[in-house]
Enzyme design. Structure first.
Site, PDB file in Angstrom:
ATOM      1  N   SER A  25       0.849  -1.178   0.000  1.00 40.69           N
ATOM      2  CA  SER A  25       0.000   0.000   0.000  1.00 40.69           C
ATOM      3  C   SER A  25       0.885   1.228   0.000  1.00 40.69           C
ATOM      4  O   SER A  25       2.094   1.142   0.152  1.00 40.69           O
ATOM      5  CB  SER A  25      -0.904   0.022   1.230  1.00 40.69           C
ATOM      6  OG  SER A  25      -0.115   0.260   2.379  1.00 40.69           O
ATOM      7  N   LYS A  26       0.251   2.381  -0.176  1.00 38.11           N
ATOM      8  CA  LYS A  26       1.021   3.619  -0.287  1.00 38.11           C
ATOM      9  C   LYS A  26       1.979   3.807   0.875  1.00 38.11           C
ATOM     10  O   LYS A  26       3.113   4.212   0.690  1.00 38.11           O
ATOM     11  CB  LYS A  26       0.048   4.809  -0.377  1.00 38.11           C
ATOM     12  CG  LYS A  26      -0.172   5.254  -1.800  1.00 38.11           C
ATOM     13  CD  LYS A  26      -1.623   5.526  -2.095  1.00 38.11           C
ATOM     14  CE  LYS A  26      -2.177   4.457  -3.028  1.00 38.11           C
ATOM     15  NZ  LYS A  26      -3.593   4.407  -3.133  1.00 38.11           N
ATOM     16  N   ARG A  27       1.500   3.496   2.049  1.00 41.74           N
ATOM     17  CA  ARG A  27       2.381   3.715   3.183  1.00 41.74           C
ATOM     18  C   ARG A  27       3.127   2.449   3.598  1.00 41.74           C
ATOM     19  O   ARG A  27       3.725   2.382   4.644  1.00 41.74           O
ATOM     20  CB  ARG A  27       1.601   4.279   4.379  1.00 41.74           C
ATOM     21  CG  ARG A  27       0.281   3.595   4.670  1.00 41.74           C
ATOM     22  CD  ARG A  27      -0.151   3.818   6.077  1.00 41.74           C
ATOM     23  NE  ARG A  27       0.561   2.936   7.000  1.00 41.74           N
ATOM     24  CZ  ARG A  27       0.288   1.645   7.163  1.00 41.74           C
ATOM     25  NH1 ARG A  27      -0.656   1.063   6.470  1.00 41.74           N
ATOM     26  NH2 ARG A  27       0.982   0.919   8.037  1.00 41.74           N
ATOM     27  N   HIS A  28       3.060   1.459   2.744  1.00 38.34           N
ATOM     28  CA  HIS A  28       3.730   0.218   3.121  1.00 38.34           C
ATOM     29  C   HIS A  28       4.449  -0.410   1.931  1.00 38.34           C
ATOM     30  O   HIS A  28       3.942  -1.314   1.278  1.00 38.34           O
ATOM     31  CB  HIS A  28       2.712  -0.763   3.698  1.00 38.34           C
ATOM     32  CG  HIS A  28       3.349  -1.931   4.395  1.00 38.34           C
ATOM     33  ND1 HIS A  28       3.995  -1.799   5.597  1.00 38.34           N
ATOM     34  CD2 HIS A  28       3.469  -3.212   4.044  1.00 38.34           C
ATOM     35  CE1 HIS A  28       4.481  -2.975   5.952  1.00 38.34           C
ATOM     36  NE2 HIS A  28       4.171  -3.849   5.024  1.00 38.34           N
TER      37      HIS A  28
END
Length: 482
Positions: free
Chosen positions: A245-248
Site C-alpha cells: 500500500s502507499k504507506r507500506h
RNA sequence: GGCCCCUUCGUCUAAUCGGUUAGGACACCAGCCUUUCAAGCUGGCAACAGGGGUUCGAAUCCCCUAGGGGUCACCA
C-alpha cells in the site's frame, strides 16, 4: 485482427505504484501480442478521493514506461447516465429492486453477524415491497439504493485464464448494491457495465478482484450480455508478505523515476514478477518488443510475488551500462542539474564532457542519482577526504612530498594523456624506489576525496592538468597542516 | 470468522502429458582480473511447507493439516 480488446482501469486515488503498473504492463503485453487494442479507463466514481492531478501523473507514468494505449482515457464520471440507464432496465425487468433500509439497520445486522462469526448477507428485506410501501418510503424522504436480485441457490462459475475454474456458491452472495442512494454506481456495477459496453474481451486485473467477479458476472447475466474472459494476475506483496500500500512498501512509478531508474529496466523487472517465458528460457533481459513476442497468459504465475529492490537495482545497472551513451547522458542531465553540477541547456562541450564522465562512472553505479553523486568531484573540489583514506594513504611518511613531486612533473608532461601519465607514475615510483600504489592511492584521495572510483589515469585525464595539479598541491598542504 | 486463491533456494522463477545430480537470475561467499571500487569471468552455498494416499516411480495427481494472501462497504 484478433478482435482482442483489453483495458487498464485505475482509480485516480493515488499515484501509480508497482502493482498497478504491472497490471498495466500485462494488459499492454497481452493486447500487443494478440494484435488487439488497449483501452485506458479512469474509474473515478469515488468522488471524494479521486483527484485530477493523480490522473495527470498516472498518464505521465504510463507514457514514461512506454505503455501506449489505443483508446481513451474514458472517464466513468462522464458515463453516469449509462449506469443509471442499465440499472433502470434491470428494475423494469424485475432483476433489481429499490431498497430503503437505513445504514443503521444494515450496520446492526453486520455487527450481529460478526458476533455470531458468520458473514453478513443482506436479508432481502426490500425484495418484495409493494407500490404503497415504496410510496410511503418516498414520502418519508428516503433515497433508495438499487440492489441486484441474485439467485439464492446454485453456483456461479468463474472461468479464469490463469486459475481455471473457480466456483462460488450463490447462497454466499447477497443482493448487493449496484446504485448508491446518491445515484452513483458501485464499483462492481460500473466496472462490468463499462467492460460490457466497451466490448472488452479480456479483463486482466489483480487477484484482489477475483472474489468480486461472480457479482460482476451476475450483473452481466441480468443485463443480458456475453461475458468477457477473465484473468486474475497474482498480487505483488511487500517484503513482509503483507499487502502493498502507499504507506507500506509501495514505491510509485514517479519515485522510481526520481531515484534514477530507467523505464526499460523497471518494465523488464516488473514483467518478471509473475511471468517468465519458461521452456528452458534462461535469459532475463528483454526489450518491450521481445516481451510482446513472448508474452503468454498461460505463463503467468499463480503465486503472489514479493518485489526485491536489490534485483531491480542490479537490472538497472545492467541497463545503464548497455544504454546508448548519448541517450543515457541526455536523461542523466536532470540528475546532474539537481545536484548543481551542470546547468542546462548544456553547451556541446559540456555535454561531451559529461558524456565522457558518464562513460566511465556508469560502470560502477546502479541508478542515475548514484551516477550524479559518484561524478561530483569532476565538477568541484568541495569534498572532504575520506577518513579511512586519510589514515591509510595520507599518513605515511613523505606522502606530501610525493604528491608535490608528481604535481611538479605533471606540469611539464607532454602530452598530457593517459599513457604518458601512467608512464610518468611508473618512472617516478621507480625513481623513488616505492611501489606505484604508494603514489596512486594518495593521488586518488587527493583528486576525488575517495578511495574508490574509476581508473586513476582516466580521472586525471578527464580532470585536466590544471585541476589535477591544483588538487595535488592542496592535498599536500592538507597533509603538512595535519 | 465465512467464502475464494496460493505454497520450489533468502528473493524472482524453470522443470510441456508423473521418471532431472530439481535448472537459471538477484543476493551472499571464494577465486581470477586489477592502481582502488565496480563490472566481467569461474566456482560455491542454498528449495520441492508438513502428513497421508494413488503409482514400479510424485515437486508434478488426490485428500488432510499448517501457513500466507485476497474478499466479505451506499471504496475502487
Amino acid at each position: 485482427m484478433s478482435g482482442v480488446r483489453v483495458r487498464f482501469a485505475p482509480s485516480p486515488t493515488g499515484e501509480l505504484h508497482i502493482g498497478g503498473a504491472r497490471t498495466a504492463l500485462f494488459n499492454y503485453l497481452f493486447a500487443r501480442s494478440a494484435g488487439g487494442d488497449l483501452v485506458l479507463r479512469i474509474d473515478d466514481t469515488y468522488l471524494e478521493r479521486s483527484r485530477s492531478d493523480y490522473i495527470e501523473k498516472l498518464i505521465t507514468s504510463l507514457r514514461w514506461l512506454g505503455l501506449e494505449w489505443d483508446e481513451g482515457p474514458y472517464y466513468q464520471s462522464n458515463r453516469l447516465a449509462e449506469y443509471t440507464r442499465e440499472a433502470e432496465r434491470l428494475l423494469a425487468d424485475n432483476k433489481a429492486y429499490r431498497c430503503y433500509c437505513s445504514a443503521e439497520v444494515l450496520a446492526d445486522g453486520r455487527s450481529e453477524a460478526r458476533q455470531e462469526n458468520r458473514a453478513y448477507l443482506y436479508p432481502g428485506t426490500c425484495r418484495n415491497l409493494n407500490e404503497d410501501q415504496e410510496e410511503a418510503f418516498r414520502k418519508a424522504g428516503i433515497n433508495p439504493v438499487i440492489r441486484l436480485l441474485t439467485p439464492d441457490q446454485g453456483v456461479t462459475m468463474v472461468q479464469d485464464q490463469i486459475r481455471a475454474e473457480v466456483s462460488f456458491e450463490n447462497a454466499y452472495l447477497d443482493d448487493f448494491i449496484i446504485i448508491k442512494s446518491n445515484g452513483l454506481p458501485t464499483y462492481n456495477f460500473a466496472s462490468i457495465v463499462d467492460d460490457l459496453q466497451m466490448g472488452i474481451t479480456d479483463v486482466i486485473r489483480a487477484e484482489e478482484h477475483l472474489s468480486n467477479t461472480p457479482r460482476q458476472q451476475l450483473c452481466a447475466n441480468a443485463l443480458g450480455y456475453d461475458l468477457p474472459r477473465f484473468a486474475h494476475v497474482p498480487m505483488i506483496l511487500a517484503p513482509d508478505r503483507s499487502k502493498l500500500s502507499k504507506r507500506h512498501g509501495a514505491t510509485s512509478v514517479e519515485e522510481f523515476y526520481a531515484e534514477g531508474f530507467l523505464p526499460e529496466a523497471l518494465v523488464n523487472y516488473m514483467a518478471l514478477l509473475g511471468w517468465s517465458p519458461g521452456a528452458g528460457g534462461e535469459e532475463e533481459i528483454f526489450t518491450l518488443d521481445e516481451m510482446v513476442k513472448r508474452f503468454d497468459l498461460n505463463k503467468v504465475t499463480k503465486t503472489a510475488a514479493i518485489y526485491d529492490v536489490t534485483k531491480l537495482g542490479w537490472m538497472n545497472g545492467h541497463y545503464m551500462r548497455e544504454y546508448d551513451l548519448d541517450k543515457l547522458t541526455e536523461i542523466a542531465v536532470p540528475f546532474f542539474e539537481q545536484k548543481d553540477l551542470v546547468k542546462s541547456p548544456l553547451t556541446e562541450n559540456d555535454f561531451n564532457y559529461l558524456k565522457q564522465i558518464i562513460a566511465t562512472v556508469r560502470e560502477r553505479v546502479k541508478t542515475l542519482a548514484e551516477l550524479a553523486d559518484a561524478s561530483a568531484y569532476f565538477y568541484h573540489d568541495r569534498f572532504e577526504y575520506d577518513e579511512k583514506g586519510i589514515s591509510k594513504h595520507f599518513s605515511k611518511d613523505n606522502t606530501a612530498d610525493y604528491l608535490l613531486r608528481v604535481a611538479e612533473e605533471l606540469q611539464k608532461l607532454e602530452p598530457y594523456d593517459k599513457e604518458s601519465i601512467e608512464a610518468l607514475y611508473k618512472s617516478i615510483s621507480e625513481n623513488l624506489g616505492v611501489s606505484t600504489g604508494r603514489l596512486i592511492h594518495p593521488t586518488r584521495l587527493a583528486l576525488t576525496g575517495r578511495t574508490a572510483g574509476p581508473g586513476l589515469f582516466e580521472i586525471m585525464t578527464l580532470l585536466g592538468r590544471e585541476r589535477t595539479v591544483e588538487r595535488l598541491k592542496k592535498a599536500a598542504q592538507y597533509i603538512l597542516n595535519n
